[in-house]
Design an enzyme around this catalytic site. Structure first.
Site, PDB file in Angstrom:
ATOM      1  N   HIS A 395       0.792  -1.232   0.000  1.00 26.52           N
ATOM      2  CA  HIS A 395       0.000   0.000   0.000  1.00 26.52           C
ATOM      3  C   HIS A 395       0.820   1.276   0.000  1.00 26.52           C
ATOM      4  O   HIS A 395       0.279   2.339   0.249  1.00 26.52           O
ATOM      5  CB  HIS A 395      -0.895   0.053   1.245  1.00 26.52           C
ATOM      6  N   LYS A 586      -8.737  13.939   3.739  1.00 28.47           N
ATOM      7  CA  LYS A 586      -7.837  12.789   3.786  1.00 28.47           C
ATOM      8  C   LYS A 586      -6.937  12.976   5.000  1.00 28.47           C
ATOM      9  O   LYS A 586      -6.918  14.051   5.601  1.00 28.47           O
ATOM     10  CB  LYS A 586      -6.985  12.708   2.511  1.00 28.47           C
ATOM     11  N   ARG A 587      -6.191  11.933   5.364  1.00 24.28           N
ATOM     12  CA  ARG A 587      -5.281  12.100   6.487  1.00 24.28           C
ATOM     13  C   ARG A 587      -4.297  13.241   6.219  1.00 24.28           C
ATOM     14  O   ARG A 587      -3.944  13.519   5.079  1.00 24.28           O
ATOM     15  CB  ARG A 587      -4.512  10.794   6.749  1.00 24.28           C
ATOM     16  N   LYS A 592       0.780  14.245   1.075  1.00 22.69           N
ATOM     17  CA  LYS A 592      -0.521  14.590   0.485  1.00 22.69           C
ATOM     18  C   LYS A 592      -0.636  16.098   0.220  1.00 22.69           C
ATOM     19  O   LYS A 592      -1.462  16.536  -0.539  1.00 22.69           O
ATOM     20  CB  LYS A 592      -1.647  14.122   1.408  1.00 22.69           C
ATOM     21  N   THR A 696      -8.467   6.670  -2.561  1.00 19.74           N
ATOM     22  CA  THR A 696      -9.834   6.214  -2.837  1.00 19.74           C
ATOM     23  C   THR A 696     -10.807   7.377  -2.655  1.00 19.74           C
ATOM     24  O   THR A 696     -11.896   7.362  -3.216  1.00 19.74           O
ATOM     25  CB  THR A 696     -10.252   5.052  -1.913  1.00 19.74           C
ATOM     26  N   LYS A 700     -14.343   8.408  -4.707  1.00 18.26           N
ATOM     27  CA  LYS A 700     -15.638   8.751  -4.104  1.00 18.26           C
ATOM     28  C   LYS A 700     -16.117  10.095  -4.630  1.00 18.26           C
ATOM     29  O   LYS A 700     -17.296  10.275  -4.946  1.00 18.26           O
ATOM     30  CB  LYS A 700     -15.510   8.844  -2.577  1.00 18.26           C
TER      31      LYS A 700
HETATM   32  C1  LIG Z   1     -11.995   7.283   1.736  1.00 19.14           C
HETATM   33  C2  LIG Z   1     -11.535   7.715   3.042  1.00 19.14           C
HETATM   34  C3  LIG Z   1     -10.175   7.975   3.256  1.00 19.14           C
HETATM   35  C4  LIG Z   1      -9.135   7.858   2.172  1.00 19.14           C
HETATM   36  O1  LIG Z   1      -8.987   9.109   1.533  1.00 19.14           O
HETATM   37  P1  LIG Z   1      -7.756   9.405   0.551  1.00 19.14           P
HETATM   38  O2  LIG Z   1      -8.109  10.726  -0.048  1.00 19.14           O
HETATM   39  O3  LIG Z   1      -7.758   8.328  -0.477  1.00 19.14           O
HETATM   40  O4  LIG Z   1      -6.537   9.441   1.362  1.00 19.14           O
HETATM   41  C5  LIG Z   1      -9.779   8.397   4.509  1.00 19.14           C
HETATM   42  N1  LIG Z   1     -10.666   8.565   5.502  1.00 19.14           N
HETATM   43  C6  LIG Z   1     -11.983   8.347   5.326  1.00 19.14           C
HETATM   44  C7  LIG Z   1     -12.912   8.574   6.468  1.00 19.14           C
HETATM   45  C8  LIG Z   1     -12.463   7.909   4.104  1.00 19.14           C
HETATM   46  O5  LIG Z   1     -13.775   7.664   3.950  1.00 19.14           O
END
Ligand SMILES: *Cc1c(COP(=O)(O)O)cnc(C)c1O
Length: 851
Positions: A395, A586-587, A592, A696, A700
């Site tokens: 990952h 995101k985190r 990032k 991911t 979304k």
């Molecule tokens: C989808 C999701 C992530 C992943 O987000 P990235 O932009 O791909 O890092 C992190 N936290 C939550 C709560 C999510 O639903």
């Protein structure tokens, strides 16, 4: 439960009590026809539902409707929905066992499930019935939905991926058992105090968790510590055995994983640690109450908290205990529950264990130990079985995120496992040396044991050597794994490496999160798209249909209004309508590049307050951040502080109040994502090229009609290819350009010197403008960007601003924007996790649906 009524050798109650077996069957022989009939669901009617609900409230919660609290009602509603799923659950488990279908054992230290109620109602087709039934009881179901605390048993993308995958497998009818850890405290609850992140414990279990079924009768003992010894067994073979020093009990909790309206219900089994001896009675009687429960406290620490790390491993002893604990439980459990005839050589026909990153990789030497030391298979046969039973998903691409365990720690905690790892490595290196004679450097590079800075086991290498397949999580990521991170391995075993691009479940992230859009799609395409998401492409022609676009825009506006109501209630912020909603969720991590997003905001603000740009020339935007920082990650926490400080200054400056707003709702989690993502116009996916494995969140957002501004990184590459360049705002260095710049020497400072707008932006932050005149407060952040900038934010600044200018210009033509947004939805069907699962099945697992 018909499932349990399997006539076995009769045992007396006393024998059953003392038996060591995990399969103590009941000795009774039922005769009543009801007891012999299959378990059935309650009737799918409003009356039937009311009856079940009231029975739950009265007998389980022990209250009358008129005296019940919202929590009583929520728990009873959840249990009522459970009734409808359990018949199929029991039936599916029986079938998987009897047909000996090959199962997926998804091993993951994290499952970030999100709330369960909405998904369970949807899966069992009870949404309308439940709503009407509760209304008839005088209850608004929305109030009960809001009562659910989401189980935060994951950090971010990796844990959410595991949750999406098990949803998809259930929906596709593929037998799967998810194995993980039931943390008593999940990811911390984030609050802000004076703009700084403060972590609160996430006590998600306090009000009761109606979705779990504890199974103390399936508890498993897990050993730790001690030493090993060799002995010669009866037939003269020299063998090893482990003499452990201490142990704990693994207590399983089952969760239903319902497929979408297909009658399939799989299982997620999470393990909780308990002391093997809860209580030392003599010590207690002697009056030392704390000492009497010491063993219990010690054992329970193992599953007490989720490590709130993302992208950097912790390297702590307790973390290794967690990892070994859950995989040891899971392997024992699988053997006991599914290999009923005890013939472990059939294991590869019955299961493929997917390793979700390196966290469960200690399962490899554990299975070897079970097969060799306990089942007495010879090493080669055990190794052949083990290699067929595992596959590994990597990952990351960040070298600092590759997990290693020092041999000192591993040998102390799991001495037998370390011996096994050494032998695996010896045999592997012998192969390598045979394949590449006179290339000792290569052998050293490929060794599972690293020597610097200390002798340690490289878990990614162990997984690669042991796994039947190794996959990355997006095309670019898999390519970089082959070319860089695992280059020598891919050269040696080219056929072992494959790609499976990540995906997200459309049930949660479209249907539940965006009911308005879902209804529009169903009106337009009919049903069926939710389990066949590529059908979204049939929406393409409607991008040209003004009526459809109007409906689409109206839904987006309604989603924004809903988000703004939530943020006003939650955080007390009032947001203007009709702004472009620009979302980065995101985190918080340097790679990032939330700081790059911040530079764009500050730059825009700086241009307005200095009069370079008139406020009314700016496309009005609201910027939303959602991000947790690991508690020990200093720069990440300072970035959060800076975002909040910028928000405070910008939001209260009358010069920009109509055109710029910055909001940072605390505690980004799955529940918040479900309201935020459907409202977004613009999706920020701005990691440095070559650093984000997949992402991911990007999927979304595209599926909910946000346009992406992004780098050529992770799955962005595939999103752009599918939606088309003219509907995606690309910027930044490419991965080869990053590598080249790195090689020739990157000097962030030069970008500052040569770009006046960048200089003005950084200077404004350094001047104390966002810190009440305090120049020192954000100095470390500014210095970090100027003199280190590991992730090249300054190098991409100009290109990012150019792309943002294109965003501004595009948004002015609302109709063209809507057309692009519709095309983003229509062309993103590929990113369903159902497709990811089909790819895993075809390329890695070779399993089949039950029917
Ligand atoms: C989808 C999701 C992530 C992943 O987000 P990235 O932009 O791909 O890092 C992190 N936290 C939550 C709560 C999510 O639903």
């Amino acid at each position: 439960m018909l499932d349990a009524v399997k006539p076995e050798t009769p045992v007396t109650a006393d024998e059953a009590q003392t038996s060591e077996s995990h399969h103590v069957g009941p000795s009774f022989q039922p005769t009543h026809p009801l007891a012999l009939a299959p378990v059935t669901s309650p009737p799918h009617t409003v009356d039937g539902f009311v009856k079940e609900f009231l029975a739950e409230l009265n007998t389980n919660a022990g209250v009358t409707l008129s005296r019940s609290t919202v929590n009583d009602q929520y728990l009873s509603l959840a249990r009522t929905v459970r009734h409808y799923l359990s018949a199929r659950w029991l039936e599916n488990t029986r079938k998987a066992r009897e047909t000996k279908a090959k199962m997926v054992g998804y091993l993951s230290a994290e499952f970030l499930l999100g709330r369960q109620l909405g998904n369970a109602l949807l899966a069992s087709d009870l949404e309308e019935i439940a709503e009407q039934a509760l209304a008839a009881c005088g209850i608004d179901i929305a109030t009960l939905r809001a009562q659910e605390v989401e189980p935060g048993l994951g950090n971010g993308g990796l844990g959410r991926l595991a949750a999406c995958f098990i949803d998809s497998l259930a929906t596709m009818g593929v037998p799967c058992i998810g194995y993980g850890i039931r943390y008593e405290y999940g990811i911390f609850r984030q609050t802000f105090v004076d703009g700084r992140q403060v972590e609160q414990p996430d006590s998600w279990l306090t009000l009761g968790s109606p979705w779990e079924f504890p199974h103390p009768e399936h508890a498993v003992q897990v050993d730790f510590g001690g030493h090993t010894e060799t002995y010669v067994d009866a037939d003269g073979t020299s063998r090893s055995r482990w003499i452990p020093a201490w142990n704990v009990l693994g207590m399983p909790y089952n969760y239903m994983v319902p497929g979408y309206q297909n009658g399939q219900v799989n299982t997620l089994r999470l393990w909780s640690a308990q002391a093997t001896q809860a209580f030392d009675l003599p010590t207690f009687n002697s009056g030392d109450y704390a000492d009497a429960v010491r063993a219990q406290t010690f054992a329970e620490n193992i599953t007490k908290v989720l490590y709130p790390e993302d992208s950097t491993p912790q390297g702590k002893e307790l973390r290794l205990q967690q990892q070994y604990f859950f995989v040891a439980c899971s392997i024992r459990d699988f053997l006991d529950r599914f290999i009923l005839d005890g013939d472990v050589t059939t294991l590869p026909e019955r299961v493929i264990f997917q390793l979700n990153d390196t966290h469960p990789v200690i399962a490899v030497p554990e299975l070897m130990r079970v097969l060799v030391d306990i089942e007495k298979l010879d090493w080669d046969e055990a190794w052949a079985i083990t290699q067929k039973c595992f596959a590994y998903t990597c990952h990351t691409l960040l070298p600092e995120a590759l997990e290693v365990w020092s041999t000192e720690l591993l040998g102390r905690l799991l001495p037998r496992h370390l011996e096994i790892i050494y032998r695996i490595n010896d045999e592997f290196l012998a192969e390598v040396r045979a394949a590449y004679p006179n290339d000792e450097l290569r052998a050293r590079q490929m060794s599972i044991i690293g020597e610097y800075p200390e002798r340690a086991v490289r878990m990614a290498y162990l997984a690669t050597v042991a796994g039947s397949k190794v996959n990355g999580v997006a095309e670019l990521h898999s390519q970089l794994l082959r070319d860089k991170v695992l280059h020598d391995f891919s050269e040696y075993w080219p056929e072992k490496f494959t790609n499976v691009t990540n995906g997200v479940t459309p049930r949660r992230f479209i249907r539940l999160a965006n009911p308005g859009l879902s209804e529009l799609i169903t009106e337009t395409l009919g049903t069926g798209w939710l389990t066949d998401l590529e059908r979204l492409e049939e929406l393409e022609p409607y991008a040209e249909d003004a009526g459809f676009r109007d409906s689409f825009v109206a839904i987006k506006e309604a989603n924004k209004a809903k988000l703004y109501r939530l943020l006003q209630a939650r955080d007390g912020v009032v947001l203007p309508e009709h702004h472009l909603l620009d979302v980065m969720v995101k985190r918080l991590h340097e790679y990032k590049r939330q700081s790059l997003k911040l530079l764009h905001i500050v730059s825009t603000y700086e241009q307005i307050i200095t009069g370079k740009v008139a406020a009314d020339e700016v496309t009005p935007r609201t910027f939303v951040f959602g991000a947790k920082a690991a508690p020990g990650y200093r720069i990440a926490k300072e970035t959060i502080h800076l975002i909040n400080s910028v928000a405070q200054v910008v939001n209260s400056d009358p010069l920009v109040k109509d055109v710029l707003k910055v909001v940072f709702p605390a505690n980004y989690n799955v529940t918040l994502a479900e309201t935020l993502i459907p409202a977004a116009d613009l999706s920020e996916q701005i990691s440095l090229a070559g650093k984000e494995a997949s992402g991911t969140g990007n999927m979304k957002l595209a599926l909910n009609g946000a346009l992406t501004i992004g780098t050529d990184d992770g799955a962005n590459v595939e999103i752009r290819k599918l939606v088309g360049d003219e509907h995606f705002f690309l910027f930044g260095l490419t991965e080869p350009e990053v590598a080249e710049l790195q090689a020739k020497g990157y000097h962030a400072h030069e970008y500052y010197e040569s770009n006046p707008q960048l200089k003005a932006t950084l200077d404004l932050i350094a001047s104390g403008h966002f810190s009440g005149g305090d120049r020192g407060l954000f100095e470390p952040l500014v210095s970090n960007l100027l003199y280190d900038d590991r992730f090249m934010a300054l190098a991409d600044f100009e290109s990012y601003l150019d792309a943002q200018a294109k965003v501004d210009a595009s948004y002015v033509d609302q109709d063209a924007w809507a057309r692009s947004a519709v095309l983003n939805v229509a062309r993103s069907g590929f990113f369903s996790s159902d497709r990811s699962m089909r790819d895993y099945i075809d390329r890695i697992w070779h399993t089949h649906p039950l029917r």
